[in-house]
Design a protein around this motif. Structure first.
Motif, PDB file in Angstrom:
ATOM      1  N   ASP A   1     -89.782  70.153  36.677  1.00  0.00           N
ATOM      2  CA  ASP A   1     -91.118  70.062  37.270  1.00  0.00           C
ATOM      3  C   ASP A   1     -91.311  71.183  38.296  1.00  0.00           C
ATOM      4  O   ASP A   1     -92.347  71.852  38.319  1.00  0.00           O
TER       5      ASP A   1
ATOM      6  N   ASN B   1     -91.230  68.296  42.806  1.00  0.00           N
ATOM      7  CA  ASN B   1     -92.644  68.075  42.535  1.00  0.00           C
ATOM      8  C   ASN B   1     -93.301  69.402  42.169  1.00  0.00           C
ATOM      9  O   ASN B   1     -93.105  70.411  42.833  1.00  0.00           O
ATOM     10  N   ARG B   2     -94.085  69.372  41.095  1.00  0.00           N
ATOM     11  CA  ARG B   2     -94.650  70.616  40.573  1.00  0.00           C
ATOM     12  C   ARG B   2     -95.587  71.293  41.570  1.00  0.00           C
ATOM     13  O   ARG B   2     -95.494  72.500  41.810  1.00  0.00           O
TER      14      ARG B   2
ATOM     15  N   GLY C   1     -93.050  62.838  34.043  1.00  0.00           N
ATOM     16  CA  GLY C   1     -91.820  63.361  34.638  1.00  0.00           C
ATOM     17  C   GLY C   1     -90.578  62.582  34.253  1.00  0.00           C
ATOM     18  O   GLY C   1     -90.577  61.781  33.321  1.00  0.00           O
TER      19      GLY C   1
ATOM     20  N   TYR D   1     -90.574  62.943  28.133  1.00  0.00           N
ATOM     21  CA  TYR D   1     -90.034  63.927  29.070  1.00  0.00           C
ATOM     22  C   TYR D   1     -89.328  65.032  28.315  1.00  0.00           C
ATOM     23  O   TYR D   1     -88.546  64.769  27.412  1.00  0.00           O
TER      24      TYR D   1
END
Lengths: 325, 325
Positions: free
Chosen positions: A225, A198-199, A44, A325
């Motif tokens: 993400d 957050n994914r 990330g 990234y």
């Protein structure tokens, strides 16, 4: 007549009449040492920060760097104390959290160490230079792109989902600025929730929002993400033809999709983890010749990095396949 | 090995470690040359720009600088063409006017010259780095100070005069942001006119506004030259006890008044002409080791300098008696 005065008079500058005071000090063998303290991560945006810090370090073999990633504020405070004991000349700090790191940053400053703060600010203006992205511009520009894109696609009365990040000033600045643009343009927000940048969390909240919203034209995902998590939910619901989305921060996989004209990703917006490298570059430039105090007279205390829209036309300039990234 | 190379790397590291590719080129005697092109002036903010450019130049005797002030766009275009003929590696440009200079900047960029643009932008995003003050923050913060100051003084239903600058984006950004704050706080604007960022013009319009406005609590003068003109009009009308004012940009005479707690000048707001020195510092840092392309990968294309409120408590840090501004 002093050197500076002579220089200021002629169009072509003087070269080698006198060296800055530091030259003598450097020739005595004092090497500049810079500590870089950042949050730890193996993926990330934060992993991108570490990758970019190393890129900047590699440019300056004559500087001694200490790069220490920290899992939490306690570790980061310890890292900074270690760096201070080692006698660093400068610190480049991206705080894990603002509040607990502020006293340590003040301590470093009081010891005469140059403090360059990147991205997450301290609670007081401790840093000699504070460099961050312009999060209001992030919200405003990303929302304006969506408004324009709806016009290009002829979408009447557009309906969108807004995914928010972790509650903090970065998120507030982005969401508030975006909402103003959406409101002024008559874009309806049919669902809004936090995916915590957050994914997995974004996947979960998007599943719920999809059930609740029978018609969605686009998703303001605000983070790449989260965009990937939301995309998975959308595809699992079989609704990927119905909507497109705008992530954010320039993750290489998403920039590649923009470059390849993926219909789901017409654009992206930058929030470059490479800002840590800019911070290192500034610290090196301030310290390397021993003219720190003179440079700090004109070095801004607070610099904002404007964010930029990534489109298929310019995506190549933002695509770094070798980055993490 | 050239002097500049020795200086930039320091004595220790050179011996052991591999040098960047440029080292070979530099050791053949190629000196980095940077052209600095700015508007000409013998007083005011622009004179400060020239003074600060010279401060930055004086820090880098190993770099060859060409500083050329221009009275008008035609002269500035000629200056830039001269610099290009001389083979500059980089240009630091503060445009006299945006439109006529844009093609010349594009020309320089096409020739592979590093272009750092300070303060007034080109019509297209030509520059490798564009560094300017945050004019929206200038308006917002200066207005917020006035709102807070009215509260401190217990001024009910405050009435103010707004002095605007030359019509352009800088002025629009400042005035629009300030007006939003004034409106939200119930501050009444009883008179508004353009003083063109000019002392004499501000004196004249203030004379008219004073006649028209029987009650004025303060003046948002937004520029220190205009503040001085307005002050003269106010004193000539014998109304200096009635109102106070907020100028802007940190002119040393005004910062001194703030430091000395002059009742007419409770504060000021920065818009530092030293930003030209920051631009020179960035250009030097990008070019000096021949690692330009790697540095530009992480150097932001657009940097905004946040503006800061100057109060009696912190004025000392903004007071440069030896500066021309």
């Amino acid at each position: 007549m002093s050197l500076s005065r002579r220089q200021s008079l002629g169009a072509l500058a003087v070269s080698a009449l006198a060296l800055p005071a530091v030259a003598a000090a450097q020739s005595q063998g004092k090497k500049i040492t810079i500590g870089i303290s950042v949050p730890a991560a193996d993926h990330g945006w934060t992993a991108g920060v570490i990758w970019w810090a190393k890129q900047a370090m590699a440019l300056y073999p004559s500087i001694e760097f200490m790069l220490m990633p920290a899992q939490n504020p306690e570790k980061q405070i310890g890292d900074l104390e270690t760096m201070m004991v080692k006698g660093v000349d400068g610190l480049v700090i991206l705080a894990t959290e603002s509040a607990p790191l502020t006293p340590t940053a003040k301590d470093a400053k009081a010891k005469g160490i140059l403090v360059v703060n990147v991205d997450r600010g301290f609670l007081e203006p401790v840093a000699d230079v504070f460099l961050e992205g312009d999060n209001k511009a992030f919200g405003r520009k990303s929302a304006q792109f969506m408004v324009d894109e709806f016009k290009r696609r002829g979408t009447a009365k557009p309906k969108i989902i807004v995914l928010e990040g972790i509650p903090c000033t970065v998120n507030t600045d982005r969401v508030t600025a975006a909402n103003e643009v959406f409101k002024a343009a008559g874009v309806e927000i049919v669902g809004q929730a936090s995916g915590n940048w957050n994914r997995q969390k974004a996947l979960e909240v998007m599943e719920t929002l999809l059930v609740r919203s029978p018609k969605i034209d686009a998703v303001w995902a605000s983070d790449d993400d989260m965009a990937l998590g939301a995309e998975q939910a959308i595809r699992e619901a079989g609704r990927e033809k119905e909507m497109w989305m705008l992530g954010g921060a320039g993750m290489k996989e998403i920039v590649k999709k923009v470059m390849d004209r993926d219909p789901m990703y017409p654009a992206n917006i930058t929030y470059p983890p490479s800002m840590i490298a800019t911070g290192v570059q500034l610290a090196v430039g301030i310290l390397r010749d021993g003219q720190r105090d003179k440079i700090l007279q004109f070095m801004p205390k607070h610099l904002l990095i404007d964010v930029e829209l990534i489109t298929p036309e310019n995506a190549k300039g933002y695509y770094f396949p070798e980055s993490v990234y």
